[in-house]
Write a protein that holds these residues in place. Structure first.
Motif, PDB file in Angstrom:
ATOM      1  N   UNK A 279       0.824  -1.210   0.000  1.00 16.60           N
ATOM      2  CA  UNK A 279       0.000   0.000   0.000  1.00 16.60           C
ATOM      3  C   UNK A 279       0.861   1.263   0.000  1.00 16.60           C
ATOM      4  N   UNK A 280       1.889   1.291   0.834  1.00 16.37           N
ATOM      5  CA  UNK A 280       2.765   2.466   0.915  1.00 16.37           C
ATOM      6  C   UNK A 280       3.459   2.693  -0.426  1.00 16.37           C
ATOM      7  N   UNK A 281       3.990   1.625  -1.015  1.00 17.81           N
ATOM      8  CA  UNK A 281       4.698   1.774  -2.286  1.00 17.81           C
ATOM      9  C   UNK A 281       3.744   2.121  -3.433  1.00 17.81           C
ATOM     10  N   UNK A 282       2.529   1.613  -3.380  1.00 21.24           N
ATOM     11  CA  UNK A 282       1.540   1.956  -4.402  1.00 21.24           C
ATOM     12  C   UNK A 282       1.223   3.445  -4.368  1.00 21.24           C
ATOM     13  N   UNK A 283       1.079   3.992  -3.173  1.00 26.20           N
ATOM     14  CA  UNK A 283       0.844   5.434  -3.039  1.00 26.20           C
ATOM     15  C   UNK A 283       2.055   6.206  -3.570  1.00 26.20           C
ATOM     16  N   UNK A 284       3.244   5.744  -3.228  1.00 24.92           N
ATOM     17  CA  UNK A 284       4.467   6.432  -3.688  1.00 24.92           C
ATOM     18  C   UNK A 284       4.596   6.385  -5.208  1.00 24.92           C
ATOM     19  N   UNK A 285       4.144   5.319  -5.832  1.00 21.73           N
ATOM     20  CA  UNK A 285       4.306   5.141  -7.275  1.00 21.73           C
ATOM     21  C   UNK A 285       3.327   5.970  -8.106  1.00 21.73           C
ATOM     22  N   UNK A 286       2.267   6.447  -7.493  1.00 20.14           N
ATOM     23  CA  UNK A 286       1.252   7.199  -8.250  1.00 20.14           C
ATOM     24  C   UNK A 286       1.843   8.441  -8.890  1.00 20.14           C
ATOM     25  N   UNK A 287       1.514   8.622 -10.165  1.00 24.29           N
ATOM     26  CA  UNK A 287       1.947   9.807 -10.891  1.00 24.29           C
ATOM     27  C   UNK A 287       3.359   9.728 -11.447  1.00 24.29           C
ATOM     28  N   UNK A 288       4.011   8.594 -11.251  1.00 29.48           N
ATOM     29  CA  UNK A 288       5.394   8.457 -11.716  1.00 29.48           C
ATOM     30  C   UNK A 288       5.437   7.858 -13.117  1.00 29.48           C
ATOM     31  N   UNK A 289       6.430   8.262 -13.868  1.00 29.48           N
ATOM     32  CA  UNK A 289       6.677   7.638 -15.167  1.00 29.48           C
ATOM     33  C   UNK A 289       7.577   6.426 -14.929  1.00 29.48           C
ATOM     34  N   UNK A 290       7.571   5.450 -15.826  1.00 30.44           N
ATOM     35  CA  UNK A 290       8.444   4.282 -15.660  1.00 30.44           C
ATOM     36  C   UNK A 290       9.925   4.691 -15.659  1.00 30.44           C
ATOM     37  N   UNK A 291      10.671   4.141 -14.740  1.00 28.90           N
ATOM     38  CA  UNK A 291      12.109   4.414 -14.671  1.00 28.90           C
ATOM     39  C   UNK A 291      12.828   3.654 -15.780  1.00 28.90           C
ATOM     40  N   UNK A 292      13.839   4.271 -16.342  1.00 34.82           N
ATOM     41  CA  UNK A 292      14.688   3.563 -17.304  1.00 34.82           C
ATOM     42  C   UNK A 292      15.677   2.700 -16.514  1.00 34.82           C
ATOM     43  N   UNK A 293      16.287   1.765 -17.210  1.00 31.32           N
ATOM     44  CA  UNK A 293      17.286   0.927 -16.549  1.00 31.32           C
ATOM     45  C   UNK A 293      18.411   1.794 -15.989  1.00 31.32           C
ATOM     46  N   UNK A 294      18.862   2.768 -16.744  1.00 28.33           N
ATOM     47  CA  UNK A 294      19.970   3.633 -16.299  1.00 28.33           C
ATOM     48  C   UNK A 294      19.587   4.412 -15.040  1.00 28.33           C
ATOM     49  N   UNK A 295      18.357   4.932 -14.994  1.00 32.19           N
ATOM     50  CA  UNK A 295      17.909   5.673 -13.810  1.00 32.19           C
ATOM     51  C   UNK A 295      17.862   4.763 -12.582  1.00 32.19           C
ATOM     52  N   UNK A 296      17.284   3.590 -12.751  1.00 29.14           N
ATOM     53  CA  UNK A 296      17.163   2.658 -11.624  1.00 29.14           C
ATOM     54  C   UNK A 296      18.533   2.159 -11.181  1.00 29.14           C
ATOM     55  N   UNK A 297      19.426   1.918 -12.119  1.00 34.34           N
ATOM     56  CA  UNK A 297      20.773   1.465 -11.782  1.00 34.34           C
ATOM     57  C   UNK A 297      21.530   2.539 -11.004  1.00 34.34           C
ATOM     58  N   UNK A 298      21.410   3.768 -11.434  1.00 38.52           N
ATOM     59  CA  UNK A 298      22.084   4.861 -10.719  1.00 38.52           C
ATOM     60  C   UNK A 298      21.514   5.005  -9.307  1.00 38.52           C
ATOM     61  N   UNK A 299      20.197   4.903  -9.164  1.00 34.29           N
ATOM     62  CA  UNK A 299      19.584   4.991  -7.834  1.00 34.29           C
ATOM     63  C   UNK A 299      20.061   3.843  -6.951  1.00 34.29           C
TER      64      UNK A 299
END
Length: 135
Positions: free
Chosen positions: A38-58
């Protein structure tokens, strides 16, 4: 899966956000699975899909600022990675799952339909909880 390109040096002004994501990852990781979802679903709202490069850097940033997340802390690491992506406007697909033989539980993030900086064995995991981007 693609290997990280090496240690990441995190500038002081970016370190604060990463440490906040790691702290939140540890706190959220202590919740029951349904509440984590539930917490992560709320956090994910309104977000665009992350690219592999963005997620890897994070992910690399999270592991650079937290020894625990750099080691066996897959749950707080994956949550912190997703939250750090979200702070920058994107969201990877977050998973928690298991492998039965031998039994192993694991949490990870995916972007561009592949696990981010995870061992190949992650592809053998069966996701039980998934939170994708909710644009």
């Amino acid at each position: 899966m693609s290997a990280p390109t090496g240690p990441l040096r995190v500038a002081a002004h970016r370190r604060v956000l990463a440490l906040l994501a790691v702290g939140a990852g540890h706190l959220i990781g202590r919740l029951p699975p349904a509440r984590i979802r539930r917490v992560l679903t709320v956090a994910a709202r309104g977000a665009r899909p992350a690219s592999y490069a963005e997620a890897s850097r994070a992910r690399r940033t999270v592991t650079a600022v937290s020894v625990r997340c750099a080691g066996e802390g897959c749950l707080p690491r994956s949550i912190a990675t997703a939250l750090l992506c979200r702070a920058r406007g994107s969201w990877p697909t977050w998973h928690a799952g298991v492998r039965t033989i031998p039994f192993r539980a694991h949490a990870w993030v995916e972007a561009d339909n592949r696990p981010v900086d995870e061992p190949v064995s992650t592809t053998q995991m069966r996701p039980l909880v998934t939170v994708g981007p909710i644009g």
